[in-house]
Design an enzyme around this catalytic site. Structure first.
Site, PDB file in Angstrom:
ATOM      1  N   ASP A   1       0.930  -1.265   0.050  1.00  0.00           N
ATOM      2  CA  ASP A   1       0.003   0.047   0.084  1.00  0.00           C
ATOM      3  C   ASP A   1       0.917   1.183  -0.057  1.00  0.00           C
ATOM      4  OD1 ASP A   1      -2.635  -1.026   0.001  1.00  0.00           O
ATOM      5  OD2 ASP A   1      -2.605  -1.383   2.267  1.00  0.00           O
TER       6      ASP A   1
ATOM      7  N   ASP B   1     -10.315   1.588  -0.060  1.00  0.00           N
ATOM      8  CA  ASP B   1      -9.087   0.820  -0.317  1.00  0.00           C
ATOM      9  C   ASP B   1      -8.323   1.430  -1.765  1.00  0.00           C
ATOM     10  OD1 ASP B   1      -6.778  -0.536  -0.280  1.00  0.00           O
ATOM     11  OD2 ASP B   1      -7.981  -2.539  -0.774  1.00  0.00           O
TER      12      ASP B   1
ATOM     13  N   GLU C   1     -17.734  -1.972  -2.792  1.00  0.00           N
ATOM     14  CA  GLU C   1     -18.256  -2.157  -1.549  1.00  0.00           C
ATOM     15  C   GLU C   1     -19.501  -1.277  -1.531  1.00  0.00           C
ATOM     16  OE1 GLU C   1     -16.000  -3.127   1.866  1.00  0.00           O
ATOM     17  OE2 GLU C   1     -14.296  -3.344   1.039  1.00  0.00           O
TER      18      GLU C   1
ATOM     19  N   ASP D   1      -6.211  -2.210  -8.900  1.00  0.00           N
ATOM     20  CA  ASP D   1      -6.385  -3.413  -7.839  1.00  0.00           C
ATOM     21  C   ASP D   1      -7.975  -3.406  -7.360  1.00  0.00           C
ATOM     22  OD1 ASP D   1      -5.665  -5.746  -6.509  1.00  0.00           O
ATOM     23  OD2 ASP D   1      -5.089  -4.339  -4.519  1.00  0.00           O
TER      24      ASP D   1
END
Ligand SMILES: Nc1ncnc2c1ncn2[C@@H]1O[C@H](COP(=O)(O)OP(=O)(O)OP(=O)(O)O)[C@@H](O)[C@H]1O
Ligand SMILES: [Mn+2]
Length: 442
Positions: A189, A352, A339, A334
């Site tokens: 990350d 994310d 969600e 990615d």
């Protein structure tokens, strides 16, 4: 304004590279073995289970067409829109003043932040009068407990504040100037990516990223607040005397810890949504296979959108297109799942964003597949994108970062990449407009 109004010719694009991903989602890791796809490349003539490697796949042709459109893009896309002519820019000015505003008084800022969340997003497009103060509070609240976060696959900590509000802490693994080579999802990350993605989501009119701030933990704070479980994965490096933590997660390894630098651990602190806001995860239809040499159907089939359209509502398809624009700009390839919040009418969130800003010299055009394969876009999104043309985009981003963070969270090549990618999006939409006899604006 004007600082970034240069012509950017740093364009590069990535053909599928054969680099082993250093970080794969859990479901893919065990599948990452040499299989029939590799044998085929080595000249094995046994029965073919997937089509032979198509040299010029759908992504390749789409990229060619988009670059062709970019080379002919009207010069008007280089000119900024005057603020008085644009509702969007006026709205962004309100947002800027809300970011600057400091509210005094006895207000529960975190409760106020949660109260405005609804199906239109996590805050109104122009922010809230509490925004600046909330950011400030997230950066300064006293931490009473630190523990390992178990959701997801990468190392994350949960910091609990005095009033029990929590933030998710993604530590800094790289220098801002580091360039991540390899596949689009390579590496760990990028904490700064999480922060910049929050601001960019506001500029693009997608207020669907929980508030993110840069937060610095000092070593003593870590030792004093870590719970027993986390402490078991912490140690002091005997040579450097720095505190290191490796945590517990799918990719966490004792020999690969994150360590303080001069007794400070930097990272992104992400506002944790309260437990009553329930997130539901779904697989993204344009996800990658995460298997070397195995392309997903969308990578070979330019009609893929038709099948997505038959399985999802038209609003959801337009959501995927908005998300692809956001992800292309930040360089996040990615988005393997998306969600939604059920109680907010299944509204989509942008959670994310850590795999962003890996390489400022690469534009992964295939992230835009939902846009160029469906060739439609929300009118609202298109108007918004056009209103930040001609350097306004990064100029506003810098003005925002200057309030609570620093401009140096992003290096100059990344700012250039943002402007360059915005123009690639214009070129893609213009290409779609030329191709279609119907309006592509929804
Ligand atoms: N701000 C937040 N508030 C509430 N829940 C969150 C928040 N951020 C993340 N989560 C939850 O935690 C999960 C893991 O977070 P995230 O996707 O950032 O981790 P990750 O390690 O990058 O995961 P992966 O490896 O699957 O990409 C998310 O899917 C989401 O359900
Ligand atoms: Mn992730």
């Amino acid at each position: 304004m004007g600082l970034w109004r240069t012509r950017h010719n740093l364009y590069m694009w990535a053909r599928s590279d054969n680099v082993t991903p250093t970080c794969l989602p859990k479901r893919a890791k065990s599948m990452y073995t040499r299989g029939p796809y590799d044998r085929q490349q080595e000249g094995d003539v046994s029965p073919i289970r997937t089509p032979a490697v198509i040299k010029h796949n759908a992504t390749y042709f789409a990229t060619q067409n988009i670059m062709n459109s970019l080379s002919k893009l009207d010069k008007e896309y280089d000119l900024p829109v005057p603020t008085f002519q644009s509702n969007v820019l006026r709205e962004l000015n309100v947002l800027l003043s809300n970011l600057k505003l400091k509210i005094n008084g006895d207000i529960d800022l975190f409760a106020a932040t949660i109260k405005v969340m609804n199906q239109n997003g996590l805050m109104p497009l122009h922010g809230t009068p509490y925004l600046g103060s909330t950011i400030n509070l997230l950066k300064t609240s006293k931490i009473i407990k630190t523990y390992n976060a178990f959701k997801g696959t990468q190392l994350k900590l949960i910091l609990m504040f005095e009033n029990k509000q929590e933030v998710l802490f993604k530590p800094k693994w790289y220098l801002e100037s580091d360039i991540i080579e390899g596949s689009v999802y390579a590496g760990k990350d990028r904490y700064n990516g999480e922060i910049i993605a929050f601001y960019i989501s506001l500029i693009l009119g997608f207020p669907r990223v929980p508030i993110v701030v840069k937060r610095i933990l000092d070593a003593s704070e870590l030792h004093e607040t870590a719970n027993v479980g986390l402490k078991k994965t912490m140690y002091i490096n005997s040579t450097t005397k720095e505190t290191c933590v490796y945590g517990k997660c799918y990719y966490c390894k004792r020999e690969d810890p994150v360590c303080t630098k001069s007794e400070r651990l930097e990272g992104a602190a992400i506002f944790h949504l309260p437990p009553n806001i329930k997130l539901k995860q779904h697989l993204h239809p344009w996800r990658r296979t995460y298997i070397e040499n195995k392309r997903a159907r969308w990578e070979d089939d330019n009609d893929y959108c038709d099948s997505v359209k038959s399985n999802y509502s038209s609003e959801r398809v337009l959501d995927f297109i908005d998300v692809s624009i956001f992800d292309f700009i930040i360089g996040n390839g990615d988005r393997h799942r998306y969600e939604v919040v059920e109680q907010f009418n299944n509204t989509i969130l942008l959670i994310d964003n850590g795999k962003s800003f890996g390489n400022p010299y690469k534009d992964h055009i295939d992230i835009l597949a939902p846009l160029y394969q469906c060739c439609i876009i929300r009118l609202k999104t298109w108007e918004r994108l056009k209103s930040i043309k001609g350097g306004t985009f990064t100029s506003i981003l810098q003005t925002m970062l200057d309030i609570h963070e620093t401009l140096s969270l992003l290096t100059l090549p990344h700012y250039h990449a943002l402007e360059r990618r915005l123009k690639i999006i214009y070129a893609t939409v213009v290409m779609c407009q030329r191709k279609s006899d119907k309006s592509i604006l929804k």
